[in-house]
Write a protein that holds these residues in place. Sequence first.
Motif, PDB file in Angstrom:
ATOM      1  N   ARG A  72       0.840  -1.204   0.000  1.00  0.00           N
ATOM      2  CA  ARG A  72       0.000   0.000   0.000  1.00  0.00           C
ATOM      3  C   ARG A  72       0.870   1.247   0.000  1.00  0.00           C
ATOM      4  O   ARG A  72       0.625   2.181  -0.771  1.00  0.00           O
ATOM      5  N   MET A  73       1.903   1.253   0.854  1.00  0.00           N
ATOM      6  CA  MET A  73       2.797   2.401   0.928  1.00  0.00           C
ATOM      7  C   MET A  73       3.501   2.626  -0.405  1.00  0.00           C
ATOM      8  O   MET A  73       3.608   3.756  -0.880  1.00  0.00           O
ATOM      9  N   GLU A  74       3.964   1.522  -1.013  1.00  0.00           N
ATOM     10  CA  GLU A  74       4.621   1.618  -2.321  1.00  0.00           C
ATOM     11  C   GLU A  74       3.671   2.235  -3.340  1.00  0.00           C
ATOM     12  O   GLU A  74       4.048   3.119  -4.099  1.00  0.00           O
ATOM     13  N   ARG A  75       2.426   1.744  -3.341  1.00  0.00           N
ATOM     14  CA  ARG A  75       1.437   2.242  -4.291  1.00  0.00           C
ATOM     15  C   ARG A  75       1.185   3.728  -4.075  1.00  0.00           C
ATOM     16  O   ARG A  75       1.117   4.509  -5.026  1.00  0.00           O
ATOM     17  N   GLN A  76       1.051   4.110  -2.785  1.00  0.00           N
ATOM     18  CA  GLN A  76       0.818   5.519  -2.470  1.00  0.00           C
ATOM     19  C   GLN A  76       1.987   6.361  -2.967  1.00  0.00           C
ATOM     20  O   GLN A  76       1.790   7.393  -3.606  1.00  0.00           O
ATOM     21  N   ALA A  77       3.212   5.886  -2.677  1.00  0.00           N
ATOM     22  CA  ALA A  77       4.402   6.609  -3.109  1.00  0.00           C
ATOM     23  C   ALA A  77       4.419   6.733  -4.627  1.00  0.00           C
ATOM     24  O   ALA A  77       4.686   7.808  -5.166  1.00  0.00           O
TER      25      ALA A  77
END
Length: 130
Positions: A72-77
Amino acid sequence: GHMASGSLGELQESQSRLEAATKECQALEGRARAASEQARQLESEREALQQQHSVQVDQLRMQGQSVEAALRMERQAASEEKRKLAQLQVAYHQLFQEYDNHIKSSVVGSERKRGMQLEDLKQQLQQAEE
């Protein structure tokens, strides 16, 4: 005497049969005890394995959750980067437009200026001729 000895023999025979049966019964009881002990042991092993298994399942679940969180964090980034890139592209496009307009207007302006200078010269020549 014959009857008595016969019945004594029968008594002894039935007694030895009883002893044999008793021994067999004791042996069976022993086997049953051993089997129930083994069953208890297997049950506790099964419980231990089940506990271990549920711990492993919990660990896997937690690992899965942390991997999902990381994703999720990767996607947000990534979407943040995309957004920034889009903003940059818009800004660049605007700058390019402005620059392009500036170049065009300055070219037009300088040509207009040159045109005016030519007009001035013509007028000066005419005045000089007159």
